[in-house]
Structure formats: C-alpha cells, structure tokens
Design an enzyme around this catalytic site. Structure first.
Site, PDB file in Angstrom:
ATOM      1  N   HIS A   9       0.820  -1.200   0.000  1.00  0.00           N
ATOM      2  CA  HIS A   9       0.000   0.000   0.000  1.00  0.00           C
ATOM      3  C   HIS A   9       0.864   1.265   0.000  1.00  0.00           C
ATOM      4  O   HIS A   9       0.570   2.248  -0.691  1.00  0.00           O
ATOM      5  CB  HIS A   9      -0.912  -0.043   1.236  1.00  0.00           C
ATOM      6  CG  HIS A   9      -1.669   1.212   1.479  1.00  0.00           C
ATOM      7  ND1 HIS A   9      -1.300   2.125   2.439  1.00  0.00           N
ATOM      8  CD2 HIS A   9      -2.779   1.723   0.887  1.00  0.00           C
ATOM      9  CE1 HIS A   9      -2.144   3.124   2.437  1.00  0.00           C
ATOM     10  NE2 HIS A   9      -3.055   2.907   1.507  1.00  0.00           N
ATOM     11  N   GLU A  19       2.124   1.828  -3.417  1.00  0.00           N
ATOM     12  CA  GLU A  19       1.058   2.391  -4.256  1.00  0.00           C
ATOM     13  C   GLU A  19       1.011   3.918  -4.109  1.00  0.00           C
ATOM     14  O   GLU A  19       0.967   4.656  -5.092  1.00  0.00           O
ATOM     15  CB  GLU A  19      -0.283   1.764  -3.845  1.00  0.00           C
ATOM     16  CG  GLU A  19      -1.503   2.346  -4.530  1.00  0.00           C
ATOM     17  CD  GLU A  19      -2.609   2.670  -3.535  1.00  0.00           C
ATOM     18  OE1 GLU A  19      -2.928   3.875  -3.390  1.00  0.00           O
ATOM     19  OE2 GLU A  19      -3.151   1.746  -2.891  1.00  0.00           O
ATOM     20  N   HIS A  20       1.072   4.402  -2.875  1.00  0.00           N
ATOM     21  CA  HIS A  20       1.074   5.860  -2.665  1.00  0.00           C
ATOM     22  C   HIS A  20       2.273   6.517  -3.346  1.00  0.00           C
ATOM     23  O   HIS A  20       2.143   7.543  -3.998  1.00  0.00           O
ATOM     24  CB  HIS A  20       1.165   6.164  -1.157  1.00  0.00           C
ATOM     25  CG  HIS A  20      -0.163   6.261  -0.489  1.00  0.00           C
ATOM     26  ND1 HIS A  20      -0.554   7.376   0.213  1.00  0.00           N
ATOM     27  CD2 HIS A  20      -1.189   5.387  -0.411  1.00  0.00           C
ATOM     28  CE1 HIS A  20      -1.764   7.176   0.710  1.00  0.00           C
ATOM     29  NE2 HIS A  20      -2.173   5.974   0.343  1.00  0.00           N
ATOM     30  N   GLU A  74      -4.170   7.992   7.526  1.00  0.00           N
ATOM     31  CA  GLU A  74      -5.108   7.070   6.884  1.00  0.00           C
ATOM     32  C   GLU A  74      -5.379   5.877   7.800  1.00  0.00           C
ATOM     33  O   GLU A  74      -6.530   5.455   7.969  1.00  0.00           O
ATOM     34  CB  GLU A  74      -4.522   6.609   5.544  1.00  0.00           C
ATOM     35  CG  GLU A  74      -5.496   5.771   4.726  1.00  0.00           C
ATOM     36  CD  GLU A  74      -4.923   5.346   3.367  1.00  0.00           C
ATOM     37  OE1 GLU A  74      -3.807   5.765   3.025  1.00  0.00           O
ATOM     38  OE2 GLU A  74      -5.611   4.591   2.661  1.00  0.00           O
TER      39      GLU A  74
END
Lengths: 431, 428
Positions: free
Chosen positions: A67, A70-71, A142
């Site tokens: 993840h 991905e950012h 997040e």
C-alpha cells in the site's frame, strides 16, 4: 492480436501477450463516452515473504509495504502524476487489496495520452528517502482514520479471529509502527519483483479504436527493457485448518454492538474452472440463505437479531479464503450462536431443482447488471485473470452448473472448527 | 453526445423517457417530492423500511425477493434523501434487458407490474400496514438513527449543519428523529402514505434500450393519479441573515479529528453564477489537483483527506477534512488561506481550463451511469431549471477567471466545526 466475440453478453475482447510478458486486453464500448483503464499487478498486502528478482534467498518486508508503494508511485522527482492526468482531463486513482495493487484512470478525452501516462508512471518509479519519510505522516493519518471506523475494525477483527499466521489477518495499510520502518530500498525490492510486466495486466475499456490502441501500447513497451523474471516464489507461513480464536471481542465506542461470524475456507490453491466453480457456489449459497429473501435471513429478522446493516461477503483467493456474515445487533452472542447453528445445519440440507434454477437466474442477472460498470468489468477481469479465469465466460459457466454441484458443495462446506465470531462493543455493556 | 429526454405529463404524473444503448439493464425510478418538514420527516424516513417488506401479492420479504429473483435478479431499492429543503422518496427498479437473456418474454411488463404494486399495493391490514412489520421496522429505524454516530465523517457533517442551519429546514435530519417515532400510529402512517402518493410532486424515469411508445403505454396503463395535487411545490431558498463566523468544538473517542467548515454561497442551481461556482469549487477543493488537497495534504502532510463540496439547492458549500487532533489550528489557517487565495485570483488560467475539463469529464461519466443519468435529470426538476447537457457544458466552458473571483468573494465562512479526541488536544 487475438479477437474474440462473447455472444451471451454481446462484447468483443481484443487481447495480446507482449514480448516482455505483459498481457493487454481491450474491450471497446463505442456507445459510451467514457474510457476506463486499469494497470494491475498480481501483488497485494499478503505478499510479504518472497525471493526478490535476481536473488536466491527469501526476504520478509514490513507490514503495509504494498500500500505504501502504491502511494509513492504517484510521486516523481519533479512532479506529482495526479497533475499530469489532471492536465489531460482524467481522474486517476489506485487501490491495494490483500492480493492486488491497481492503478487506474477514467477520462472522456485524450484517451491514448492517458493510457500512456498510466503505463509510464507505473513503470518509472522514483523513491527518495525524503519523499518516503514525508509519506509516513499521510499514511499514519489514513491508518488512524480506518481505526476509528467500527465496520473496518469488525472486518479485520474477523480475519484476526480466523487466521493464526497468514498475513490476511494484518491490515492492508500495516500499522503506524510498521510503516515507520519502511525504507526506499524496501520499496525498490518489492517494485522490481512484483511490477515486472510478466506479473501484470493492462485492461482498457470504453470509447476508443482497439487496433490503434494496441499498436500504441506495443510500441511503448518495445522501447523499455526489463530483467528476465523466472516466476515469483511467494512464501506463506503454515496455517492450521482450525480458527485462531472462537470469540474475539474488541472494545471501542459504538452506539450498538456489531458482530460478525467468519468461515475460514480451506486453502486449496484453486485455479481456473475449479476456482470459479467454488467461488460461484459460495456466493450463490450465501445469497440463497442470507439475502433478504433467504430462509436464514427471515429467521434472524423474526428473532429481532438483525437490522438493515446485516451483510454477508466472501473473498476466495488462491492462498486463503473467508466468508463473513454480520450485523449491528443488541444481542451479539445470540446472533453468533444462531448463525453458527444455521451454517452447521446446511450439511444436511438439499436445494431443490426449482430453487437452484431461480438462483442461477438471479446470479446471471446480477452479473449482467454489474457489467454496466466499466470499473467492474476491468477490475474483475484483471483480478480473475491472475487465477486463470475469464470474466466474460462466467454467464455460460453459470448456465451449466447443476443442482448436484450445489448439493455436493453444501454437504461438505461447513466444519465447526472453521467458524469464529468477532464482536465490537463498548467496554461496559449496558443492561 | 447529448442525452435525449422525452417528457410527457399524463395522469398527473411527469414521465421522463431516457432512451440510450449504454447498458445491459433497464432502470425505472419513481420519485415523490415534498418540502422538508419536521412534522413529516420521520414518517417519510420510515416508509422505505416498511415498503421493502412486501406487497399485497408478495406479502413477505421472502416472496418479494423471490419474484425479483424470477425477474433475473432485478434489484429494488427504496430510499429517502434531501436536496436543499426538499425531501425525495425514490423507488429504483433495475431489470436486466430481455435481449441478453434466455426465455425472458414479457420480463418488462412483469417488472412494471411489480413496481406499480410496490408503490401502490403495499401489504396492508385494513387501513394500516402489517402491525408486526410496522413495529419491527420502527425499531430498526431507531437503531439506525442511533448508529449515525458511529460513522464519524458523516456525523461531523450532520453536527455542523445542525448548528449552522439551526433555524432552517435544511438542518432537518433525513433519517428522522427517535422521539417522533412514538407520535404517530400505524394508521396515521398509512393514511399519510396515501396522501403522499396523491399530493407529492411525482416523476417517473426510464433509462435504457427500449421503445418509447410501448413503454409509455405500459406505464400509463398502471400509474394513474386523480390530479387533486395541492400547491406544495417547494422552492429552495438560501438565507439572507449575516450570521458571522462561529466555532464549535466537540469531543469523542477518536484518533483522527474531523474539521468541517460551512460556508454560505447563496448561489443556486438555477442561477447564472452556478457554473462559475462549480469551477470555483473545482479549483478550491473538488479534485486531487485542488488547492485544499495540494496544500493541506501534499505540502503539509496534515490530512488524509481535505475536500470541498457544493450544496446546489440551499446555496451552501462545505469543506471536510480528517486531521491529527493537534493540527487543528494549523489546518484551519491553511484552509482559510486557500479561500483568500481564491478571492485574490491566485490561480492560473491553465488551472482554470484544466478544472473546467475535469468538471465536464465528471459530468460525462455521471451520464454513463444508469442512475447517474436519472439523478442528473431530476436535479433540474428540484432546481427549477431546464438545461440540455450541451448547454450545460457550454456554460462551464464560458466561465472566466473574473467570474470565479466574483463567486469566491461571495463565499462567506459561517461555521467551523471540530470533532476531536478527548482531552482537548486541539489546543496544544
């Protein structure tokens, strides 16, 4: 380029496996104005232990790295890729699941340019120590946001109750502690292994000319070089058949308790038709018993154990699988007991021919309806392709399922030591 | 491109035919609208719960769902929502198109009959709903009203509007009120629903691949009203009062604080300035390229999300962000600076043009969705303005930098709301 017409759904798919291993699929929909493209890698949060490309020893990377990666792919040395898409009037986005990472855009103009931007930004990583550090604050926010959401805690809590060791029990985004240990070198290691074209698929659907589009993508890929990839060795820890914890209770402020009963699927490493069959049968059986017209739903409703937050979902993958059935309820223990009794009773049940025909009709209609969405077609096609299943073949596949198939499945589906429950409630339960 | 809409008023109902070949399904929508009012809202909120539970011929949820399964898994949804100070009750029925299915003759006729029955022939006992269903669904609605608090982002929005619009109908909760649940009987609700069907504004939409004449004939044969409609047409209005900026901080057991800000634009869907407001919002906080996202999230790592949204029928604008509790004042300052920058015209012509394209792109995408087309068209009914898709695109294209600045100057901060962690970390 291979061209195939799928009669039952009136769609034509253009497909090609490029020399570097990338699979490209194009599904033109000239009656729409929009085009949607997704570039997906067969790599998600559970792929933590693997042999990096060009090496021989397995490594284990920190929780949440897929993840994080991905950012970071959106950020380049001199710019943010969001701005590139914005200039071309496109909306980009990305998501990371347990098993896939996907980059996507939708647009109604500059389609070819946007497709190239999508491919190029994903194939051109730039990670620096400074930018990796900066991202940690955003991702920590997040993670905290998700931790405040009782529904998310219930979802993850159910997996934590089901699985001892398999990384599906770890949050996709990792923890605030784990992400702070991620370095730029970790990112490059994961990137070079899992973002190899051989491990990826590009799916574009919408308003464009397929011949021209395929030519453009092929030319783009021919200009780039990649190391040879000899398959990826992924490692998963040993996972027992039985659940880790029969009853997991999480205390957090909620106005009404939430509970979910989980079923741990046996990890049979299914692929192709065998995978598709089991996945469909799980869905159809759950729908038959627990959708609003189902017998079990009606009984839970009559006993005042559920409200309209009631849900059921299943996720079958190659290395793991689970089902969750849950609701907001004032009687979490009774809900959990009833649902487990119901599930156990299915072993002796038989579904009639007429009921099964209705189940098939419903499933086909649901699938056709879902195919109104370009996002659904592209995302599902891509994710299923990693399991050697073709989304566009599913409607005729359903037609061929028999009542014997479903009853055979039902008779062996549930085992008591594969059931667990997770409850979210306040510290002190009010009487 | 354009979307064709054929409108016909018959039997005191406005029919809207939206023929297109974009989808593999046909979508029907039946919409009733009335002014948002505290006296009726809890009844209107409860109705969808009850109506989903069965009809005269399919009296249980199970039988109704089986009929939907027979219609190839057609999907029914019933819900209430508010647009400005109008409340809307919507029935959606989405049916797979016959042409993709084996042995599916007269699927559409059967679907229309079912839709009619869901709206007009609920499962009733004398002049009331089934008592068991009435009691049970009231309880479920009560639970749902309670659990609004569990979704912190939407709870923060509701709290902001509660306080900011305390004197206005807009603050009425679309999900109803717990204490009003005991103020009406099953019979009261039933007769309210009978009146609603005759007196509310009523619209029926069909989107998909179908024959217009045939569809109209099928629909008008079923759906009829007597035409005794009252003059209840709500006209959404803003507020003239100058409230001055207010601040409210509340605490909860959370890790991520929600900072929401409400503004008055006094610009409505029907206004000439509305396209410029859309462009303003796009530059300010509507997209990942907007000032809020770039400055609050990307440059200062302060938030996971920071966005703005236009309320088109009440003349409002909202900023919503999720921040670390300790960053409250810093985040608020940066958000305020972004609005000042908009007022000072601190954005490039290039950004202006990009934003227009993004808005048009977003609209086009909406029009590719089956419910999106219907909601887009219905916006015009509620907003009292008729505009074709092409005219709308042109009006956005024509927005100038000066017009955006003019709109920015008209945007007034009304209220700051912070939902933060316990212990007052906000003022560290």
């Amino acid at each position: 380029m291979n061209k195939q017409y799928f009669e039952t759904i009136d769609e034509t798919l253009y497909e090609k496996k490029l020399d570097n291993g990338l699979r490209v699929c194009l599904l033109p929909k000239p009656e729409l104005t929009k085009t949607y493209g997704v570039f997906m890698t067969n790599y998600g949060s559970v792929d933590q232990s693997f042999v990096p490309i060009g090496q021989t020893e397995a490594v284990t990377v920190p929780d949440g790295i897929a993840h994080f990666l991905e950012h970071k792919l959106f950020e380049k040395e001199d710019r943010d890729v969001f701005a590139d898409f914005t200039k071309q009037a496109a909306s980009p986005n990305a998501f990371t699941s347990f098993t896939e990472t996907a980059y996507l855009f939708s647009a109604t103009s500059n389609i070819e340019k946007n497709v190239l931007t999508l491919i190029d930004f994903v194939q051109d990583p730039y990670f620096s120590e400074q930018s990796v550090e900066k991202e940690k604050g955003i991702i920590a926010q997040e993670i905290n946001m998700y931790d405040d959401q009782p529904d998310w805690r219930l979802f993850m809590g159910t997996n934590k109750a089901l699985f001892h060791n398999h990384p599906v029990h770890i949050d996709i985004a990792g923890t605030v502690d784990s992400i702070y240990t991620i370095t730029k070198d970790d990112l490059y290691t994961c990137y070079h292994t899992f973002y190899h074209p051989e491990n990826m698929i590009l799916f574009v659907t919408g308003n464009f000319d397929p011949e021209q589009m395929m030519r453009l993508i092929s030319e783009n890929q021919e200009k780039k070089s990649f190391d040879k990839l000899e398959g990826i060795q992924r490692q998963f820890p040993e996972e027992p058949d039985h659940v880790k914890e029969k009853n997991l209770i999480i205390n957090m402020p909620v106005s009404i308790p939430k509970v979910s009963v989980g079923i741990k699927e046996s990890h049979q490493q299914l692929q192709g038709d065998a995978y598709l069959k089991r996945d469909l049968l799980i869905d159809m059986v759950l729908d038959y018993f627990f959708s609003t017209g189902g017998e079990f739903y009606q009984r839970l409703y009559d006993e005042d154990l559920i409200d309209n937050s009631f849900f059921f979902e299943s996720n079958l993958q190659t290395s793991f699988g689970y089902v969750a059935i849950g609701s907001n309820t004032n009687q979490p223990e009774l809900f959990s007991q009833r649902v487990q009794e119901m599930l156990l009773s299915t072993g002796n049940m038989e579904i009639s021919e007429a009921a099964f025909e209705r189940m098939k009709k419903k499933k086909m209609g649901q699938l056709l309806r879902a195919m109104n969405s370009l996002e659904f077609i592209a995302n599902q096609f891509a994710a299923l392709s990693f399991k050697n299943v073709n989304l566009l073949d599913i409607v005729p596949f359903i037609q061929k399922l028999t009542v014997q198939d479903i009853n055979a499945f039902l008779n062996t589906w549930i085992e008591e030591d594969r059931l667990a429950a997770c409850t979210i409630q306040n510290q002190t339960v009010e009487k | 491109m354009g979307v064709k809409e054929i409108k016909k008023t018959e039997n005191d109902i406005q029919f809207h035919m939206l023929p297109n070949k974009k989808h593999k399904t046909l979508t029907f929508a039946v919409k009733f609208r009335a002014p948002l009012a505290r006296e009726t809202i809890t009844k209107r909120a409860l109705l969808p719960y009850i109506l989903k539970q069965g009809t005269a011929s399919f009296p249980t949820r199970k039988e109704l769902q089986q009929e939907l399964a027979e219609l190839y898994g057609s999907v029914l949804s019933i819900g209430g929502s508010k647009k400005g100070e109008t409340h809307i009750l919507t029935f959606y029925l989405e049916v797979p198109n016959e042409k993709f299915l084996p042995d599916s003759d007269s699927l559409i006729e059967r679907a229309i009959k079912l839709l009619y029955e869901i709206v007009y022939k609920p499962n009733q006992e004398n002049q009331a709903f089934s008592q068991r269903v009435f009691e049970r669904e009231k309880e479920i609605l009560r639970q749902n009203i309670h659990s609004v608090k569990d979704d912190k982002a939407s709870y923060a929005n509701i709290r902001l509007v509660d306080e900011m619009c305390a004197e206005e109908a807009y603050s009425i909760h679309a999900q109803g009120y717990e204490k009003d649940l005991s103020t009406f009987s099953n019979q009261d609700l039933f007769s309210y629903y009978e009146n609603l069907r005759e007196e509310d504004g009523m619209d029926i939409y069909v989107s998909g691949d179908f024959d217009i004449e045939q569809m109209m004939a099928l629909l008008t044969a079923q759906f009829k009203r007597s035409g005794k409609k009252k003059e209840t047409e709500p006209v959404n209005k803003g507020t003239a009062k100058q409230t001055g900026a207010k601040e409210l901080i509340e605490e909860d057991q959370i890790q991520q604080a929600k900072l929401n800000i409400g503004y008055r634009t006094n610009i409505f869907y029907r206004d000439e300035k509305y396209p410029a407001l859309q462009v303003f919002n796009g530059l300010f906080g509507g997209f990942p390229s907007s000032k809020l996202f770039i400055n609050v999230r990307e440059k200062n790592s302060l938030a996971y999300y920071a966005v703005s949204r236009v309320e088109s029928h009440k003349g409002l604008l909202f900023v919503m962000s999720g921040i670390a509790p300790a960053d409250y004042e810093k985040a608020l300052t940066i958000i305020r600076e972004q609005l000042e920058a908009m007022k000072n015209g601190d954005f490039t012509e290039e950004a202006l043009e990009e934003t227009k394209l993004l808005i048009i792109n977003q609209l086009k995408e909406t029009l590719d969705h089956t419910q999106g087309i219907i909601e887009f068209m219905y916006q015009q009914v509620v907003g009292h303005k008729e505009i074709t898709v092409d005219e709308l695109f042109a009006s956005i294209q024509e927005v100038t930098k000066e017009q955006v600045i003019e709109v920015a100057k008209q945007v007034q901060e009304d209220m700051v709301y912070l939902l933060t962690s316990e212990g007052g970390e906000a003022h560290e």
